[in-house]
Write a protein that holds these residues in place. Structure first.
Motif, short mmCIF file in Angstrom:
data_model
loop_
_atom_site.label_atom_id
_atom_site.label_comp_id
_atom_site.label_asym_id
_atom_site.label_seq_id
_atom_site.Cartn_x
_atom_site.Cartn_y
_atom_site.Cartn_z
N VAL A 143 0.85 -1.19 0.00
CA VAL A 143 0.00 0.00 0.00
C VAL A 143 0.88 1.24 0.00
CG1 VAL A 143 -0.20 -0.07 2.53
CG2 VAL A 143 -1.87 1.22 1.18
N GLN A 144 0.51 2.22 -0.79
CA GLN A 144 1.21 3.50 -0.91
C GLN A 144 0.16 4.62 -0.89
OE1 GLN A 144 4.42 3.96 -0.88
NE2 GLN A 144 5.14 1.83 -1.14
N VAL A 176 -3.66 -2.11 8.34
CA VAL A 176 -4.34 -3.10 7.52
C VAL A 176 -4.95 -4.18 8.41
CG1 VAL A 176 -4.15 -4.59 5.49
CG2 VAL A 176 -2.57 -2.66 5.76
N MET A 177 -6.18 -4.54 8.14
CA MET A 177 -6.87 -5.59 8.88
C MET A 177 -7.45 -6.59 7.88
SD MET A 177 -10.07 -5.39 11.59
CE MET A 177 -11.23 -4.73 10.40
N ALA A 178 -7.28 -7.88 8.16
CA ALA A 178 -7.90 -8.95 7.39
C ALA A 178 -8.90 -9.65 8.29
CB ALA A 178 -6.85 -9.94 6.89
N PHE A 179 -10.12 -9.85 7.79
CA PHE A 179 -11.12 -10.49 8.65
C PHE A 179 -12.03 -11.41 7.83
CE2 PHE A 179 -12.69 -6.37 7.24
CZ PHE A 179 -14.00 -6.61 6.87
N SER A 180 -12.42 -12.50 8.48
CA SER A 180 -13.39 -13.45 7.93
C SER A 180 -14.48 -13.63 8.97
CB SER A 180 -12.72 -14.79 7.62
OG SER A 180 -12.32 -15.43 8.82
N ASN A 181 -15.33 -14.62 8.79
CA ASN A 181 -16.38 -14.88 9.78
C ASN A 181 -15.82 -15.37 11.11
OD1 ASN A 181 -18.44 -14.13 8.02
ND2 ASN A 181 -18.69 -16.20 7.21
N THR A 182 -14.60 -15.94 11.08
CA THR A 182 -14.06 -16.55 12.29
C THR A 182 -12.68 -16.05 12.67
OG1 THR A 182 -13.15 -18.38 10.98
CG2 THR A 182 -15.36 -18.68 11.89
N ASP A 183 -12.06 -15.23 11.88
CA ASP A 183 -10.67 -14.86 12.11
C ASP A 183 -10.47 -13.37 11.83
OD1 ASP A 183 -8.09 -15.33 12.85
OD2 ASP A 183 -7.55 -16.58 11.14
N GLY A 212 5.94 -0.10 2.23
CA GLY A 212 4.53 -0.31 1.98
C GLY A 212 4.08 -1.75 1.94
N LYS A 213 5.00 -2.70 1.98
CA LYS A 213 4.62 -4.11 1.89
C LYS A 213 4.05 -4.60 3.23
CE LYS A 213 7.95 -5.29 -1.72
NZ LYS A 213 9.12 -6.13 -2.09
N PHE A 214 3.06 -5.48 3.13
CA PHE A 214 2.49 -6.09 4.33
C PHE A 214 2.19 -7.56 4.08
CE2 PHE A 214 -1.13 -4.33 1.97
CZ PHE A 214 -2.01 -5.40 1.94
N GLU A 215 2.09 -8.30 5.18
CA GLU A 215 1.84 -9.74 5.09
C GLU A 215 1.11 -10.22 6.33
OE1 GLU A 215 4.52 -13.81 5.18
OE2 GLU A 215 5.13 -12.20 3.80
N VAL A 235 -1.92 -1.41 -3.86
CA VAL A 235 -2.95 -0.43 -3.56
C VAL A 235 -2.32 0.96 -3.45
CG1 VAL A 235 -4.66 0.32 -1.86
CG2 VAL A 235 -4.37 -2.13 -2.35
N VAL A 236 -2.89 1.92 -4.16
CA VAL A 236 -2.48 3.31 -4.05
C VAL A 236 -3.67 4.09 -3.52
CG1 VAL A 236 -1.64 5.37 -5.25
CG2 VAL A 236 -0.84 3.09 -5.94
N LEU A 237 -3.50 4.66 -2.33
CA LEU A 237 -4.57 5.41 -1.70
C LEU A 237 -4.60 6.85 -2.23
CD1 LEU A 237 -3.98 4.21 1.96
CD2 LEU A 237 -5.65 3.34 0.33
N HIS A 238 -5.81 7.35 -2.46
CA HIS A 238 -5.97 8.69 -3.03
C HIS A 238 -6.66 9.63 -2.02
CE1 HIS A 238 -4.73 7.27 -6.98
NE2 HIS A 238 -5.53 6.21 -6.81
N GLN A 239 -6.44 10.89 -2.22
CA GLN A 239 -7.07 11.89 -1.37
C GLN A 239 -8.47 12.19 -1.83
OE1 GLN A 239 -4.59 15.32 -0.53
NE2 GLN A 239 -2.74 14.18 -0.97
#
Length: 282
Positions: free
Chosen positions: A209-210, A218-225, A235-238, A278-282
């Motif tokens: 992300v930049q 950054v958040m990752a979510f499912s029904n159980t996790d 900018g890299k994430f894992e 991902v490039v975030l914009h204003q």
């Protein structure tokens, strides 16, 4: 005691050394972090690491060990085990680990050793004193153990341990800072929440992300996790250790940059779900 302050680390890889003696097994324990953007550092003193091994002739199902509650092996009184197994101490370099550094694919080998052959059902970390936390880079405060119990336990099930062949095994531990730090009126204490997982039975989400000026979380979510991370300087994430499922990835940014969400990210066992940049914009 040797104190090790981790200021940077690489992703250590377990491997089969071919040196496990007959009748024994080699166990490696790796630590990584599910971070919290509120903290600049979380320094935790690890003094020992043990695994509980059932050496009996009968190989029980995982559910058999659900009744093996913490403390019932008289560990505090110097006991070494109970009917569910015995404790084997792994080789560990005692030290202070900055958990905030252990994210985005980074982990560190905190213990490795020889244990008797058998089913590993539990892992125990003994914490030392001198734990500290900081909100920024200028100062830190003490981080005492909430209940003064220096033992931290993690269940080890059949699907949370990697079989490297040749009687060598690896256990990965995810230290969830958000769930582990209690803050009441500015008074912090540590109530560790650690989850064991196997890389072979879980998956990853990776992306970038930049710009850096967005200071994204950054958040990752499912029904159980649910999992959190902070992108690295580039900018890299894992995310690691995710249970197989369909996830949404939410990227929160500081104003004036806009948030974004990526839906329907499929995580599979042993696979890397790579997101488009991902490039975030204003």
């Amino acid at each position: 005691i040797c104190t090790v302050f981790i200021t940077s680390c690489k992703k250590d890889k377990p491997g089969n050394s071919g040196t496990t003696p007959p009748g024994k097994q080699t166990v490696s324990v790796f630590l990584n972090d599910d971070p919290d953007p509120n903290y600049a550092s979380v320094l935790v003193n690890i003094s020992s690491v043990e695994v509980k091994v059932d050496t009996g002739a009968t190989q029980h199902e995982d559910a058999y060990y659900d009744d093996d509650h913490e403390g019932d092996d008289s560990a505090q009184a110097g006991g070494t085990g109970d009917k569910f197994g015995k404790w084997d101490t792994l080789s560990v370099t005692p030290g202070v680990y900055d958990l905030v550094k252990l994210r985005n694919g980074m982990d560190t080998l905190i213990a490795k050793g020889i244990a008797d052959i058998g089913k590993i059902s539990k892992l125990r970390i003994t914490l030392g004193t001198g734990n500290k936390i900081s909100m920024d880079s200028t100062a830190s405060v003490d981080l005492p153990i909430c209940n003064k119990n220096m033992y931290v336990y993690a269940r080890v099930r059949s699907n949370t341990i990697d079989d490297l062949s040749g009687n060598e095994f690896a256990i990965h531990l995810d230290f969830d800072i958000k769930k582990s730090i209690k803050n009441e009126g500015g008074q912090f204490c540590l109530d560790p929440f650690i989850k064991a997982y196997a890389e072979s039975a879980t998956g990853k989400i990776t992306g970038s992300v930049q710009p850096a000026e967005a200071h994204a979380t950054v958040m990752a979510f499912s029904n159980t996790d649910t999992a959190f991370t902070l992108p690295a300087a580039d900018g890299k994430f894992e995310f690691r250790g995710l249970s197989p499922a369909d996830y949404s990835v939410s990227i929160k940014a500081m104003a004036p940059f806009a948030d974004t969400v990526i839906n329907n990210v499929t995580v599979a066992e042993g696979a890397d779900a790579k997101l488009p940049d991902v490039v975030l914009h204003q």
